[in-house]
Design a protein around this motif. Structure first.
Motif, PDB file in Angstrom:
ATOM      1  N   TRP A 170       0.582  -1.375   0.129  1.00  0.00           N
ATOM      2  CA  TRP A 170      -0.111   0.104   0.018  1.00  0.00           C
ATOM      3  C   TRP A 170       1.205   1.438  -0.130  1.00  0.00           C
ATOM      4  CZ3 TRP A 170      -0.596   3.562   4.055  1.00  0.00           C
ATOM      5  CH2 TRP A 170      -0.332   2.897   5.551  1.00  0.00           C
ATOM      6  N   THR A 171       0.110   2.393  -1.189  1.00  0.00           N
ATOM      7  CA  THR A 171       1.029   4.063   0.025  1.00  0.00           C
ATOM      8  C   THR A 171       1.038   4.884  -0.251  1.00  0.00           C
ATOM      9  OG1 THR A 171       0.021   4.610  -2.635  1.00  0.00           O
ATOM     10  CG2 THR A 171       2.136   2.919  -3.678  1.00  0.00           C
ATOM     11  N   ALA A 172       1.225   5.839   0.149  1.00  0.00           N
ATOM     12  CA  ALA A 172       0.803   6.929   1.007  1.00  0.00           C
ATOM     13  C   ALA A 172       0.977   8.211   0.333  1.00  0.00           C
ATOM     14  CB  ALA A 172       1.314   7.067   2.999  1.00  0.00           C
ATOM     15  N   GLU A 173       0.712   9.256   0.012  1.00  0.00           N
ATOM     16  CA  GLU A 173       1.657  10.054  -0.727  1.00  0.00           C
ATOM     17  C   GLU A 173       0.179  11.352   0.564  1.00  0.00           C
ATOM     18  OE1 GLU A 173       1.730  11.855  -5.124  1.00  0.00           O
ATOM     19  OE2 GLU A 173      -0.117  10.807  -4.319  1.00  0.00           O
ATOM     20  N   MET A 174       1.183  12.167   0.892  1.00  0.00           N
ATOM     21  CA  MET A 174       1.148  13.664   1.313  1.00  0.00           C
ATOM     22  C   MET A 174       1.770  15.111   1.215  1.00  0.00           C
ATOM     23  SD  MET A 174       2.752  11.739   5.454  1.00  0.00           S
ATOM     24  CE  MET A 174       2.093  10.289   5.921  1.00  0.00           C
ATOM     25  N   ARG A 175       0.683  15.655   1.575  1.00  0.00           N
ATOM     26  CA  ARG A 175       0.990  17.023   1.153  1.00  0.00           C
ATOM     27  C   ARG A 175       1.453  17.566   2.519  1.00  0.00           C
ATOM     28  NH1 ARG A 175      -1.225  21.803   0.387  1.00  0.00           N
ATOM     29  NH2 ARG A 175      -3.011  20.896   0.760  1.00  0.00           N
ATOM     30  N   ILE A 176       2.085  18.598   3.352  1.00  0.00           N
ATOM     31  CA  ILE A 176       1.936  19.541   3.976  1.00  0.00           C
ATOM     32  C   ILE A 176       2.352  20.088   4.453  1.00  0.00           C
ATOM     33  CG2 ILE A 176       2.806  19.282   6.692  1.00  0.00           C
ATOM     34  CD1 ILE A 176       3.655  16.022   6.416  1.00  0.00           C
ATOM     35  N   PRO A 177       1.373  21.499   4.404  1.00  0.00           N
ATOM     36  CA  PRO A 177       1.327  23.151   4.098  1.00  0.00           C
ATOM     37  C   PRO A 177       2.923  23.320   5.360  1.00  0.00           C
ATOM     38  CG  PRO A 177      -1.024  22.531   3.821  1.00  0.00           C
ATOM     39  CD  PRO A 177      -0.092  21.557   4.643  1.00  0.00           C
ATOM     40  N   PHE A 178       3.787  23.991   4.548  1.00  0.00           N
ATOM     41  CA  PHE A 178       4.806  24.430   5.350  1.00  0.00           C
ATOM     42  C   PHE A 178       3.626  25.644   7.151  1.00  0.00           C
ATOM     43  CE2 PHE A 178       7.817  24.487   2.307  1.00  0.00           C
ATOM     44  CZ  PHE A 178       8.793  23.435   2.783  1.00  0.00           C
ATOM     45  N   ASN A 179       2.431  26.245   6.332  1.00  0.00           N
ATOM     46  CA  ASN A 179       2.436  27.096   7.743  1.00  0.00           C
ATOM     47  C   ASN A 179       1.189  26.359   8.722  1.00  0.00           C
ATOM     48  OD1 ASN A 179       0.049  26.349   5.915  1.00  0.00           O
ATOM     49  ND2 ASN A 179      -0.983  27.802   5.547  1.00  0.00           N
ATOM     50  N   GLN A 180       1.855  24.673   8.739  1.00  0.00           N
ATOM     51  CA  GLN A 180       0.994  24.354   9.081  1.00  0.00           C
ATOM     52  C   GLN A 180       2.008  23.675  10.616  1.00  0.00           C
ATOM     53  OE1 GLN A 180      -2.592  23.274   9.278  1.00  0.00           O
ATOM     54  NE2 GLN A 180      -2.251  25.422   8.312  1.00  0.00           N
ATOM     55  N   ILE A 181       3.024  23.718  10.009  1.00  0.00           N
ATOM     56  CA  ILE A 181       4.388  23.417  11.056  1.00  0.00           C
ATOM     57  C   ILE A 181       5.139  25.071  11.268  1.00  0.00           C
ATOM     58  CG2 ILE A 181       4.669  20.443  11.125  1.00  0.00           C
ATOM     59  CD1 ILE A 181       7.323  21.565   8.640  1.00  0.00           C
ATOM     60  N   ARG A 182       6.453  25.120  12.274  1.00  0.00           N
ATOM     61  CA  ARG A 182       6.806  25.692  12.152  1.00  0.00           C
ATOM     62  C   ARG A 182       8.689  25.638  12.815  1.00  0.00           C
ATOM     63  NH1 ARG A 182       2.871  26.812  12.227  1.00  0.00           N
ATOM     64  NH2 ARG A 182       1.205  26.504  14.127  1.00  0.00           N
ATOM     65  N   PHE A 183       9.241  26.688  12.324  1.00  0.00           N
ATOM     66  CA  PHE A 183      10.499  26.538  11.514  1.00  0.00           C
ATOM     67  C   PHE A 183      11.509  27.830  11.615  1.00  0.00           C
ATOM     68  CE2 PHE A 183       8.676  26.345   8.051  1.00  0.00           C
ATOM     69  CZ  PHE A 183       9.058  27.397   7.275  1.00  0.00           C
ATOM     70  N   ALA A 184      12.668  28.012  11.903  1.00  0.00           N
ATOM     71  CA  ALA A 184      12.731  28.836  11.727  1.00  0.00           C
ATOM     72  C   ALA A 184      13.396  29.962  10.603  1.00  0.00           C
ATOM     73  CB  ALA A 184      15.215  28.828  12.509  1.00  0.00           C
ATOM     74  N   ASP A 185      13.312  31.738  10.873  1.00  0.00           N
ATOM     75  CA  ASP A 185      13.545  31.494   9.447  1.00  0.00           C
ATOM     76  C   ASP A 185      14.919  32.193   8.578  1.00  0.00           C
ATOM     77  OD1 ASP A 185      13.523  33.602   7.448  1.00  0.00           O
ATOM     78  OD2 ASP A 185      13.452  35.369   8.677  1.00  0.00           O
ATOM     79  N   LYS A 186      15.535  31.385   8.051  1.00  0.00           N
ATOM     80  CA  LYS A 186      16.859  31.221   7.939  1.00  0.00           C
ATOM     81  C   LYS A 186      16.716  30.171   6.218  1.00  0.00           C
ATOM     82  CE  LYS A 186      18.188  26.659  10.647  1.00  0.00           C
ATOM     83  NZ  LYS A 186      19.191  25.983  11.717  1.00  0.00           N
ATOM     84  N   GLN A 187      18.323  30.924   5.375  1.00  0.00           N
ATOM     85  CA  GLN A 187      18.148  29.774   4.474  1.00  0.00           C
ATOM     86  C   GLN A 187      18.921  28.250   4.166  1.00  0.00           C
ATOM     87  OE1 GLN A 187      17.937  31.707   1.435  1.00  0.00           O
ATOM     88  NE2 GLN A 187      18.772  29.500  -0.297  1.00  0.00           N
ATOM     89  N   SER A 188      18.641  27.970   5.113  1.00  0.00           N
ATOM     90  CA  SER A 188      19.715  26.252   4.576  1.00  0.00           C
ATOM     91  C   SER A 188      18.867  25.849   6.224  1.00  0.00           C
ATOM     92  CB  SER A 188      20.644  25.909   4.702  1.00  0.00           C
ATOM     93  OG  SER A 188      20.812  24.555   4.587  1.00  0.00           O
ATOM     94  N   HIS A 189      18.440  24.375   5.923  1.00  0.00           N
ATOM     95  CA  HIS A 189      17.398  23.637   6.848  1.00  0.00           C
ATOM     96  C   HIS A 189      17.761  22.557   7.174  1.00  0.00           C
ATOM     97  CE1 HIS A 189      14.316  27.007   7.876  1.00  0.00           C
ATOM     98  NE2 HIS A 189      14.939  27.209   6.655  1.00  0.00           N
ATOM     99  N   THR A 190      18.401  22.420   8.246  1.00  0.00           N
ATOM    100  CA  THR A 190      18.254  20.569   8.663  1.00  0.00           C
ATOM    101  C   THR A 190      17.149  20.265   9.517  1.00  0.00           C
ATOM    102  OG1 THR A 190      20.539  20.645   8.288  1.00  0.00           O
ATOM    103  CG2 THR A 190      20.139  18.286  10.045  1.00  0.00           C
ATOM    104  N   TRP A 191      16.552  19.194   9.397  1.00  0.00           N
ATOM    105  CA  TRP A 191      15.725  18.735  10.545  1.00  0.00           C
ATOM    106  C   TRP A 191      15.700  17.717  11.254  1.00  0.00           C
ATOM    107  CZ3 TRP A 191      10.323  21.080   7.381  1.00  0.00           C
ATOM    108  CH2 TRP A 191      10.196  22.390   7.379  1.00  0.00           C
ATOM    109  N   GLY A 192      15.034  16.925  12.512  1.00  0.00           N
ATOM    110  CA  GLY A 192      15.109  15.677  12.959  1.00  0.00           C
ATOM    111  C   GLY A 192      13.833  15.707  11.809  1.00  0.00           C
ATOM    112  N   PHE A 193      14.037  13.642  11.852  1.00  0.00           N
ATOM    113  CA  PHE A 193      13.315  13.421  10.646  1.00  0.00           C
ATOM    114  C   PHE A 193      13.439  12.427  11.004  1.00  0.00           C
ATOM    115  CE2 PHE A 193      12.629  11.177   6.587  1.00  0.00           C
ATOM    116  CZ  PHE A 193      11.306  11.404   6.283  1.00  0.00           C
TER     117      PHE A 193
END
Length: 881
Positions: A170-193
């Motif tokens: 089975w498959t799952a396809e997701m679209r998560i808008p950036f405005n639903q999460i929170r992150f810092a204002d910077k050019q390059s990002h690394t997130w925990g995943f």
């Protein structure tokens, strides 16, 4: 106090050892920017955006056996554009016909194959946004905080997902808008995943980033997601206006102008979110309504303390983790005590019109609860590691309608009140250390003399410190908190006399009841140190103290002040299969406590443990021993009274949770050392899946309790208090039914029903003579010559000196309480974020003084009671600016 100081010294010495964090071996995956058209969310995974990027895999099994290859393969891809991040997940399955795909309401995914994405977009190694879906397309979303110790499933962001069952899995396809999460204002990002998969029929759990079952955290062990370049937090403004129409039907009472049998109401309100910065969000609500929320369970409370009820209102449970400041760790009653208890906001009115206050009445119409005029909260976590939470709410001045001799008037029963909660916490050393604080304020606008029993102002505050080291194996926690109340002498006197402290106790020489006071202060704290992970052995020890003047109940929850306690806990875990066992855990606990006068209140310990077998059945058992102690609340403000110790035994058994039919039971048994008091409680549990759309849960329970010392009342005789008790035999039966029907992931029908019957019959009436003595020497039972029942007055008359005249009396205490609570909620998410609710709620309540428990008769009587019905339609519409 010597124990607390010694423990603090040990903790400080311990902190001087390893102040480090061994770097965990992390995986890295990459997100790729979409070069052409963004994916269409349909579950097919055939868009050009997916074809141009590689799959990422290398999953590891976590359960039942950790750190071995999974039985089924899982792959995923990550892409993004300027507004969204997308995930494509392929969950291969060698037997696709056995994939469990149960339709249910949002977040109810326990009984299905399931996939979830975890995003630590703050990159604080402590907080993660979870987006999950089961094979039927039912969404699951949550916020994890405190490195996995808190999980808030009430968070409902607006995002999109589709699933599809194929010949290969089975498959799952997701679209998560950036405005639903929170992150810092910077050019390059690394997130925990992290990516997680559950194969339901095998009860197998797999993860992309391996996290040991012995690990002392969760988010801190996530892998890394790289490749996010040039993304910006969009302008965030979400509005959710609602309109509501309801009809309340109930039994009309002849002559009562306020109960004509029917009441109509139309209302409206507005909820919203505004992004203040990329890190901080303001949520607000104006004239909120929570008519779709499930009712609290029925109960008959014969104790000196109020019952703790869980918060169920969406505005207060979403993001609640950032405002949490519990006073103790672990479970049990103490774990419920906290500085901020949101159920205080919008509670029932404190005052009921009374003739002694100048409000004689023949009929009264009370408001159901205090209306919340508006509330707002600012919450989030900055890139600098600051967690911020500010909540402010205003509740209305409520008035009751009364009629007396044909004349109507209004009486204020609750003043206009403002509640404020501010929480701030700073992380250091990659989340291994935090320092924070909380401040609350409750201010009431009291203008009526009959409301002067309420505190005008109540302020609380606290600080908390946490440190973990040696790869989070060890921890040290410290909290300090205090309270300050201000009010009229009547209000502060009531606080001093409350069941939390009983300053009026005649044998308490270390506290004094002062009826002229206009303020009260108190303090408390906790200290804990121990090992919580990275090994089979775990342990903790600590202490708790609360001064007699500590009071939190204006906006918090506190049952008992005036106590000092210490505890020791040792646990042992086997998390991987051994022989017939899938996992094993054993715990040992010891505790003891005193009041500030040095009296030992309690002393006990328990041994408990559980196993899950390789056939997926499980059992949990425990035995508890409580020694004799002294109760400050048994006599409801009288002197300390000895209570006898006893033994407690409990057992929980559950079946294979991968089956369509699941059963279980729990048993609790108490035997008191007095050879008279005992209790027994049995609860059965059944879950039945009818098909992929329909299932139900059934949980009947029965309890029997015989208590030789149940408090009834306090009367006066010859200038002395008589603390009157009786032997109660109490029978309680209840049943909880939950029915779930979900024809689509967006449409669900849920039914909740609970019939509840509880009876109490008293005998062997007595009064306390020597409260600190042992056994029968504590009391004298009334003889047949001393006690008689007056049927006309429905009371017992006591002729203690047997001179033929009644010296005092008390009311007939037997009871038979019957209640049925139910509600049916149709929930249709007709577009993302926009919901239509159709609600039917019914309540039946009956009471008589027979004290007899006759199940068949009581059950028929319950449904002979005239019901109260509420029919409600609520429509909200979500849009984003």
């Amino acid at each position: 106090m010597k124990f607390i100081l010694s423990l603090l010294l040990v903790g400080l010495l311990f902190l001087q050892t390893l102040w480090s964090n061994d770097e965990y071996s992390r995986k890295t995956c990459f997100a790729y920017r979409v070069k052409s058209e963004s994916p269409k969310i349909d579950g097919r995974l055939d868009d050009a955006a997916w074809k141009s990027v590689p799959y990422q895999d290398s999953f590891v099994q976590i359960n039942p056996v950790e750190n071995i290859p999974p039985t089924e393969k899982t792959n995923f891809k990550v892409v993004y554009d300027n507004r969204n991040i997308y995930f494509a997940i392929m969950a291969y399955d060698s037997e696709p016909g056995k994939i469990e795909a149960l339709l249910s309401r949002r977040d109810d995914v326990d009984n299905s194959d399931f996939i979830a994405i975890g995003l630590d977009s703050y990159f604080d190694r402590r907080t993660a946004f979870i987006f999950g879906v089961n094979a039927a397309g039912v969404k699951y979303d949550a916020i994890i905080s405190e490195d996995g110790n808190n999980q808030d499933e009430s968070w409902d962001p607006v995002w999109e997902v589709k699933t599809m069952v194929t010949d290969s899995g089975w498959t799952a396809e997701m679209r998560i808008p950036f405005n639903q999460i929170r992150f810092a204002d910077k050019q390059s990002h690394t997130w925990g995943f992290q990516v997680y998969r559950k194969i339901y029929r095998k009860q197998e759990e797999d993860m992309w980033q391996y996290i040991s079952k012995d690990a002392a955290g969760m988010v801190s062990y996530f892998g890394d997601l790289k490749g996010l370049e040039g993304i910006k937090m969009p302008l965030r403004m979400e509005l959710l206006p609602y309109s509501l129409s309801s009809m309340h039907t109930f039994q009309a009472e002849k002559g009562d102008p306020f109960t004509n049998g029917r009441d109509f109401r139309f209302d409206f309100g507005l909820d919203g979110k505004v992004g203040i910065t990329g890190d901080l969000t303001m949520d607000f609500t104006i004239f909120p309504d929570f008519g779709q929320v499930e009712a609290d369970p029925s109960e008959v409370n014969l104790s000196a303390f109020e019952t703790f009820f869980e918060e169920k209102r969406p505005f207060f449970i979403e993001g609640k983790n950032i405002f949490e400041f519990p006073l103790a760790i672990g479970d049990g009653d103490m774990a419920q005590e906290k500085i901020f208890y949101s159920r205080r906001i919008g509670r029932k009115a404190h005052y009921y019109p009374d003739e002694e206050d100048g409000f004689p009445n023949d009929y009264v119409n009370m408001p159901d609860q205090t209306r919340i005029l508006g509330a707002a909260k600012i919450s989030g976590k900055t890139s600098g590691g600051w967690s911020v939470g500010i909540l402010d709410a205003v509740t209305n001045s409520e008035r009751a309608d009364i009629e007396y001799q044909g004349k109507k008037r209004k009486v204020t029963v609750e003043p206009l009140t403002n509640y404020l909660v501010s929480r701030l916490q700073k992380d250091f050393d990659k989340g291994n250390t935090s320092l924070g604080g909380i401040v609350t304020a409750t201010n009431r606008d009291i203008r009526d003399d009959h409301l002067k029993f309420l505190n005008r102002s109540a302020y609380t505050g606290g600080i908390d410190f946490r440190h973990q080291w040696d790869d989070k194996t060890y921890f040290f926690n410290f909290k300090l908190f205090g309270s300050y109340l201000k009010g009229d002498p009547e209000a502060i006197e009531l606080v001093q006399k409350s069941s939390a402290r009983y300053f009026q106790r005649p044998d308490a020489d270390y506290v004094k009841l002062d009826t002229t006071r206009t303020y009260l202060t108190g303090n408390g704290g906790t200290i804990n140190i121990g090992r919580i992970g990275n090994g089979r052995w775990r342990f903790a020890t600590g202490g708790i103290w609360r001064s007699p003047g500590l009071e939190l109940n204006d906006i918090g929850f506190l049952r008992r002040a005036d106590q000092i306690m210490n505890y020791v806990w040792i646990g042992y875990r086997i998390n991987n299969p051994v022989g017939i066992f899938r996992r094993v855990n054993i715990n040992f606990n010891e505790w003891q406590g005193w009041n500030y006068g040095g009296d030992r209140l309690f002393n006990g310990g328990n041994i408990n443990g559980g196993v899950q077998f390789t056939n997926l059945w499980g059992v949990y058992v425990g035995v508890n021993r409580e020694q004799d102690g002294y109760s400050p609340h048994l006599l409801r403000g009288g002197p300390l009274a000895r209570y006898t110790g006893g033994w407690n035994f409990w057992m929980n058994v559950y079946s294979d949770e991968s089956k369509n039919t699941q059963v279980g039971f729990s048993l609790r048994n108490h035997i008191n050392d007095d050879k008279i008091s005992k209790s027994f409680r049995l609860r059965l549990k059944l879950f039945q899946k009818i098909n992929t759309q329909l299932n139900f849960r059934l949980s009947p329970f029965y309890s029997y309790n015989r208590d030789n010392l149940q408090y009834i009342t306090t009367e006066e005789f010859n200038g002395q208090d008589r603390y009157i008790f009786g032997r109660i035999v109490r029978n309680t039966f209840g049943l909880v039914l939950r029915l779930n029907y979900s024809p689509t992931p967006q449409l669900s029908i849920q039914y909740y029903g609970q019939p509840y019957i509880s009876s109490g019959k008293y005998s062997h009436f007595k009064h306390i003579t020597r409260p600190r003595a042992k056994g029968d020497d504590r009391y004298e039972e009334y003889s047949a010559q001393q006690i008689s029942y007056d049927p006309d007055d429905e009371s017992y008359r006591i002729d203690e000196n047997t001179d033929g005249n009644a010296d005092y009396s008390f009311g007939f205490p037997d009871f038979n309480f019957k209640e049925f609570r139910s509600n049916m909620v149709v929930r249709w998410e007709y577009k993302p974020g926009s919901i239509l609710f159709l609600v039917w709620a019914q309540n039946r309540t009956g009471f008589d003084e027979t004290g007899d428990f006759e199940f068949g008769t009581n059950f028929r009587q319950l449904f002979d009671v005239q019901p109260d019905n509420v029919f409600l339609v609520k429509l909200n519409y979500w849009f984003s600016i």
